[in-house]
Design a protein around this motif. Structure first.
Motif, PDB file in Angstrom:
ATOM      1  N   GLU A 101     -34.211  -4.502  -4.928  1.00 27.08           N
ATOM      2  CA  GLU A 101     -33.654  -3.201  -5.294  1.00 27.08           C
ATOM      3  C   GLU A 101     -32.639  -3.325  -6.417  1.00 27.08           C
ATOM      4  OE1 GLU A 101     -32.094  -1.259  -1.873  1.00 27.08           O
ATOM      5  OE2 GLU A 101     -33.977  -1.403  -0.718  1.00 27.08           O
ATOM      6  N   TRP A 102     -32.102  -4.518  -6.607  1.00 26.99           N
ATOM      7  CA  TRP A 102     -31.082  -4.743  -7.629  1.00 26.99           C
ATOM      8  C   TRP A 102     -31.673  -5.244  -8.946  1.00 26.99           C
ATOM      9  CZ3 TRP A 102     -27.947  -8.220  -3.774  1.00 26.99           C
ATOM     10  CH2 TRP A 102     -27.398  -7.406  -2.758  1.00 26.99           C
ATOM     11  N   ILE A 103     -32.791  -5.961  -8.874  1.00 27.72           N
ATOM     12  CA  ILE A 103     -33.385  -6.598 -10.052  1.00 27.72           C
ATOM     13  C   ILE A 103     -34.116  -5.582 -10.924  1.00 27.72           C
ATOM     14  CG2 ILE A 103     -35.169  -8.223 -10.802  1.00 27.72           C
ATOM     15  CD1 ILE A 103     -32.805  -9.678  -9.875  1.00 27.72           C
ATOM     16  N   LYS A 104     -34.021  -5.775 -12.233  1.00 32.05           N
ATOM     17  CA  LYS A 104     -34.814  -5.009 -13.197  1.00 32.05           C
ATOM     18  C   LYS A 104     -35.893  -5.947 -13.733  1.00 32.05           C
ATOM     19  CE  LYS A 104     -30.766  -2.288 -14.541  1.00 32.05           C
ATOM     20  NZ  LYS A 104     -29.841  -1.948 -15.656  1.00 32.05           N
ATOM     21  N   ILE A 105     -37.100  -5.811 -13.211  1.00 36.33           N
ATOM     22  CA  ILE A 105     -38.204  -6.688 -13.598  1.00 36.33           C
ATOM     23  C   ILE A 105     -38.575  -6.414 -15.051  1.00 36.33           C
ATOM     24  CG2 ILE A 105     -40.565  -7.400 -13.080  1.00 36.33           C
ATOM     25  CD1 ILE A 105     -38.640  -8.041 -10.838  1.00 36.33           C
ATOM     26  N   ASN A 106     -38.795  -7.499 -15.817  1.00 34.64           N
ATOM     27  CA  ASN A 106     -39.187  -7.414 -17.228  1.00 34.64           C
ATOM     28  C   ASN A 106     -38.184  -6.653 -18.076  1.00 34.64           C
ATOM     29  OD1 ASN A 106     -41.643  -8.801 -16.711  1.00 34.64           O
ATOM     30  ND2 ASN A 106     -42.618  -6.885 -16.111  1.00 34.64           N
ATOM     31  N   ASP A 107     -36.924  -6.671 -17.662  1.00 35.60           N
ATOM     32  CA  ASP A 107     -35.888  -5.953 -18.393  1.00 35.60           C
ATOM     33  C   ASP A 107     -34.589  -6.750 -18.304  1.00 35.60           C
ATOM     34  OD1 ASP A 107     -34.621  -4.019 -19.864  1.00 35.60           O
ATOM     35  OD2 ASP A 107     -35.038  -2.366 -18.479  1.00 35.60           O
ATOM     36  N   TRP A 108     -33.560  -6.264 -19.004  1.00 35.30           N
ATOM     37  CA  TRP A 108     -32.283  -6.963 -19.021  1.00 35.30           C
ATOM     38  C   TRP A 108     -31.535  -6.799 -17.708  1.00 35.30           C
ATOM     39  CZ3 TRP A 108     -31.472 -10.509 -22.468  1.00 35.30           C
ATOM     40  CH2 TRP A 108     -32.051 -10.410 -23.735  1.00 35.30           C
ATOM     41  N   ASN A 109     -30.926  -7.900 -17.265  1.00 35.35           N
ATOM     42  CA  ASN A 109     -30.107  -7.922 -16.062  1.00 35.35           C
ATOM     43  C   ASN A 109     -28.769  -8.581 -16.380  1.00 35.35           C
ATOM     44  OD1 ASN A 109     -32.040  -7.295 -13.491  1.00 35.35           O
ATOM     45  ND2 ASN A 109     -33.182  -8.309 -15.115  1.00 35.35           N
ATOM     46  N   ASP A 110     -27.704  -8.062 -15.777  1.00 40.12           N
ATOM     47  CA  ASP A 110     -26.381  -8.670 -15.903  1.00 40.12           C
ATOM     48  C   ASP A 110     -26.211  -9.708 -14.793  1.00 40.12           C
ATOM     49  OD1 ASP A 110     -25.351  -7.129 -18.125  1.00 40.12           O
ATOM     50  OD2 ASP A 110     -25.260  -5.431 -16.755  1.00 40.12           O
ATOM     51  N   TYR A 111     -26.121 -10.973 -15.196  1.00 38.99           N
ATOM     52  CA  TYR A 111     -25.983 -12.087 -14.248  1.00 38.99           C
ATOM     53  C   TYR A 111     -24.564 -12.626 -14.349  1.00 38.99           C
ATOM     54  CZ  TYR A 111     -28.490 -15.550 -11.327  1.00 38.99           C
ATOM     55  OH  TYR A 111     -28.973 -16.301 -10.280  1.00 38.99           O
ATOM     56  N   GLU A 112     -23.952 -12.856 -13.198  1.00 45.34           N
ATOM     57  CA  GLU A 112     -22.589 -13.392 -13.164  1.00 45.34           C
ATOM     58  C   GLU A 112     -22.519 -14.545 -12.169  1.00 45.34           C
ATOM     59  OE1 GLU A 112     -18.120 -11.913 -11.791  1.00 45.34           O
ATOM     60  OE2 GLU A 112     -19.507 -10.463 -12.729  1.00 45.34           O
ATOM     61  N   ILE A 113     -21.897 -15.643 -12.608  1.00 46.05           N
ATOM     62  CA  ILE A 113     -21.698 -16.820 -11.763  1.00 46.05           C
ATOM     63  C   ILE A 113     -20.199 -17.066 -11.645  1.00 46.05           C
ATOM     64  CG2 ILE A 113     -22.117 -19.293 -11.483  1.00 46.05           C
ATOM     65  CD1 ILE A 113     -24.567 -18.886 -13.372  1.00 46.05           C
ATOM     66  N   ARG A 114     -19.701 -17.100 -10.418  1.00 43.58           N
ATOM     67  CA  ARG A 114     -18.294 -17.415 -10.173  1.00 43.58           C
ATOM     68  C   ARG A 114     -18.220 -18.750  -9.440  1.00 43.58           C
ATOM     69  NH1 ARG A 114     -14.333 -12.639  -9.570  1.00 43.58           N
ATOM     70  NH2 ARG A 114     -15.342 -10.957 -10.744  1.00 43.58           N
ATOM     71  N   ALA A 115     -17.636 -19.740 -10.097  1.00 42.55           N
ATOM     72  CA  ALA A 115     -17.472 -21.071  -9.508  1.00 42.55           C
ATOM     73  C   ALA A 115     -15.976 -21.364  -9.430  1.00 42.55           C
ATOM     74  CB  ALA A 115     -18.193 -22.110 -10.352  1.00 42.55           C
ATOM     75  N   GLU A 116     -15.439 -21.355  -8.215  1.00 49.06           N
ATOM     76  CA  GLU A 116     -14.005 -21.551  -8.004  1.00 49.06           C
ATOM     77  C   GLU A 116     -13.803 -22.605  -6.926  1.00 49.06           C
ATOM     78  OE1 GLU A 116     -11.960 -17.454  -8.099  1.00 49.06           O
ATOM     79  OE2 GLU A 116     -14.062 -17.016  -7.624  1.00 49.06           O
ATOM     80  N   ASN A 117     -13.256 -23.739  -7.323  1.00 55.29           N
ATOM     81  CA  ASN A 117     -13.144 -24.883  -6.438  1.00 55.29           C
ATOM     82  C   ASN A 117     -14.536 -25.213  -5.874  1.00 55.29           C
ATOM     83  OD1 ASN A 117     -10.193 -25.430  -6.568  1.00 55.29           O
ATOM     84  ND2 ASN A 117     -10.103 -23.330  -5.781  1.00 55.29           N
ATOM     85  N   ARG A 118     -14.725 -25.165  -4.565  1.00 55.17           N
ATOM     86  CA  ARG A 118     -16.029 -25.508  -3.998  1.00 55.17           C
ATOM     87  C   ARG A 118     -16.827 -24.255  -3.602  1.00 55.17           C
ATOM     88  NH1 ARG A 118     -15.523 -30.780  -3.844  1.00 55.17           N
ATOM     89  NH2 ARG A 118     -17.631 -31.054  -3.063  1.00 55.17           N
ATOM     90  N   ARG A 119     -16.313 -23.115  -4.005  1.00 56.89           N
ATOM     91  CA  ARG A 119     -16.958 -21.847  -3.672  1.00 56.89           C
ATOM     92  C   ARG A 119     -17.754 -21.314  -4.864  1.00 56.89           C
ATOM     93  NH1 ARG A 119     -13.764 -16.292  -1.815  1.00 56.89           N
ATOM     94  NH2 ARG A 119     -15.591 -15.145  -1.043  1.00 56.89           N
ATOM     95  N   ILE A 120     -18.997 -20.855  -4.588  1.00 53.96           N
ATOM     96  CA  ILE A 120     -19.887 -20.329  -5.621  1.00 53.96           C
ATOM     97  C   ILE A 120     -20.388 -18.964  -5.177  1.00 53.96           C
ATOM     98  CG2 ILE A 120     -22.103 -20.638  -6.809  1.00 53.96           C
ATOM     99  CD1 ILE A 120     -21.662 -23.700  -6.375  1.00 53.96           C
ATOM    100  N   ARG A 121     -20.255 -17.980  -6.066  1.00 50.65           N
ATOM    101  CA  ARG A 121     -20.775 -16.643  -5.805  1.00 50.65           C
ATOM    102  C   ARG A 121     -21.640 -16.196  -6.978  1.00 50.65           C
ATOM    103  NH1 ARG A 121     -15.128 -13.827  -4.408  1.00 50.65           N
ATOM    104  NH2 ARG A 121     -14.405 -15.592  -5.656  1.00 50.65           N
ATOM    105  N   LEU A 122     -22.760 -15.565  -6.665  1.00 50.82           N
ATOM    106  CA  LEU A 122     -23.671 -15.052  -7.680  1.00 50.82           C
ATOM    107  C   LEU A 122     -23.759 -13.539  -7.571  1.00 50.82           C
ATOM    108  CD1 LEU A 122     -26.651 -17.593  -7.400  1.00 50.82           C
ATOM    109  CD2 LEU A 122     -24.574 -17.771  -8.786  1.00 50.82           C
ATOM    110  N   TYR A 123     -23.843 -12.878  -8.742  1.00 51.65           N
ATOM    111  CA  TYR A 123     -23.935 -11.424  -8.802  1.00 51.65           C
ATOM    112  C   TYR A 123     -25.045 -11.024  -9.769  1.00 51.65           C
ATOM    113  CZ  TYR A 123     -19.152 -11.606  -6.898  1.00 51.65           C
ATOM    114  OH  TYR A 123     -18.036 -11.871  -6.129  1.00 51.65           O
ATOM    115  N   ILE A 124     -25.764  -9.956  -9.439  1.00 49.25           N
ATOM    116  CA  ILE A 124     -26.762  -9.397 -10.342  1.00 49.25           C
ATOM    117  C   ILE A 124     -26.530  -7.900 -10.461  1.00 49.25           C
ATOM    118  CG2 ILE A 124     -28.552  -8.985  -8.581  1.00 49.25           C
ATOM    119  CD1 ILE A 124     -29.137 -10.373 -12.130  1.00 49.25           C
ATOM    120  N   ASN A 125     -26.371  -7.441 -11.682  1.00 52.00           N
ATOM    121  CA  ASN A 125     -26.152  -6.014 -11.943  1.00 52.00           C
ATOM    122  C   ASN A 125     -25.061  -5.419 -11.061  1.00 52.00           C
ATOM    123  OD1 ASN A 125     -28.219  -6.021 -13.910  1.00 52.00           O
ATOM    124  ND2 ASN A 125     -29.772  -5.775 -12.314  1.00 52.00           N
ATOM    125  N   GLY A 126     -24.010  -6.205 -10.859  1.00 53.01           N
ATOM    126  CA  GLY A 126     -22.854  -5.753 -10.101  1.00 53.01           C
ATOM    127  C   GLY A 126     -22.925  -5.977  -8.607  1.00 53.01           C
TER     128      GLY A 126
END
Length: 215
Positions: free
Chosen positions: A143-168
């Protein structure tokens, strides 16, 4: 009065200084591969201020990576990504806290923020544990992904914690329990082998963070 002026000037100068916790820099200038290395003769190219990798007419024979020359540890990485292709294994991803391998020399080892059918916005351990470390709900992420289109990807790497975000939307929240796993390294863009696939990436920025405890 002089005392108050001195205090004012002190805080004014402090607020103007760029620090690792608030300074954002551009990793791709849209014009050339300055700061990056990879097969820019056959696989990677620049079109319309975008990094483009792979082919829609020929099967990509193996994994290829366009990689930063600098290493990074704690950061917030933001970019726009679009994946095209319908034949074979169509997949891409963003390597981070990674390094080049020597055998095979085209491969990388480290974390990958995955991007492709069946792996959307999951965290994969490339060429090390060779498995998905954590994945989002497969129905929700579609529901979040835009197939064959632009997506806003965000990677947060803080110490040993990793969080990924797509389109907010946050897809995963992972904390590395294995203290032998390096938490610093290169950033790389992947085009996966085995498909007629093409990845487009643009507007790549990184905000380096102080080594503070994760929220």
């Amino acid at each position: 009065m002089k005392k108050y002026i001195a205090i004012f000037l002190f805080f004014l100068l402090a607020s103007c200084q760029d620090s690792p916790s608030n300074y954002t820099t551009t990793l791709f200038n849209g014009e050339n591969f300055h700061g990056w290395e990879g097969d820019t003769l056959n696989i990677w190219r620049i079109e319309n201020e975008e990094i483009v990798g792979g082919s829609l007419t020929e099967t990509v024979d193996h994994n290829y990576f366009l990689v930063t020359k600098d290493t990074f540890d704690d950061f917030i990485l933001k970019l726009k990504i679009k994946l095209l292709g319908e034949e074979g294994f169509v997949n891409s991803g963003i390597q981070f806290r990674s390094k080049r391998m020597s055998d095979p020399d085209y491969e990388m080892i480290g974390y990958q923020a995955d991007f492709g059918e069946g792996y959307w916005i999951s965290l994969y351990d490339e060429s090390r544990r060779n498995r998905t470390l954590v994945a989002p709900d497969s129905a929700q992420v579609l529901e979040w992904i835009k197939i064959n289109d632009w997506n806003d990807y965000e990677i947060r790497a803080e110490n040993r914690r990793i969080r990924l975000y797509i389109n907010g939307h946050q897809s995963i929240d992972y904390t590395e329990a294995d203290e032998t796993i390096p938490q610093t390294g290169l950033i790389g863009i992947q085009i996966h082998g085995g498909g007629k696939a093409q990845v487009h990436v643009k507007e790549i920025t990184i905000q380096e963070l102080n080594n503070t405890q994760p929220n």
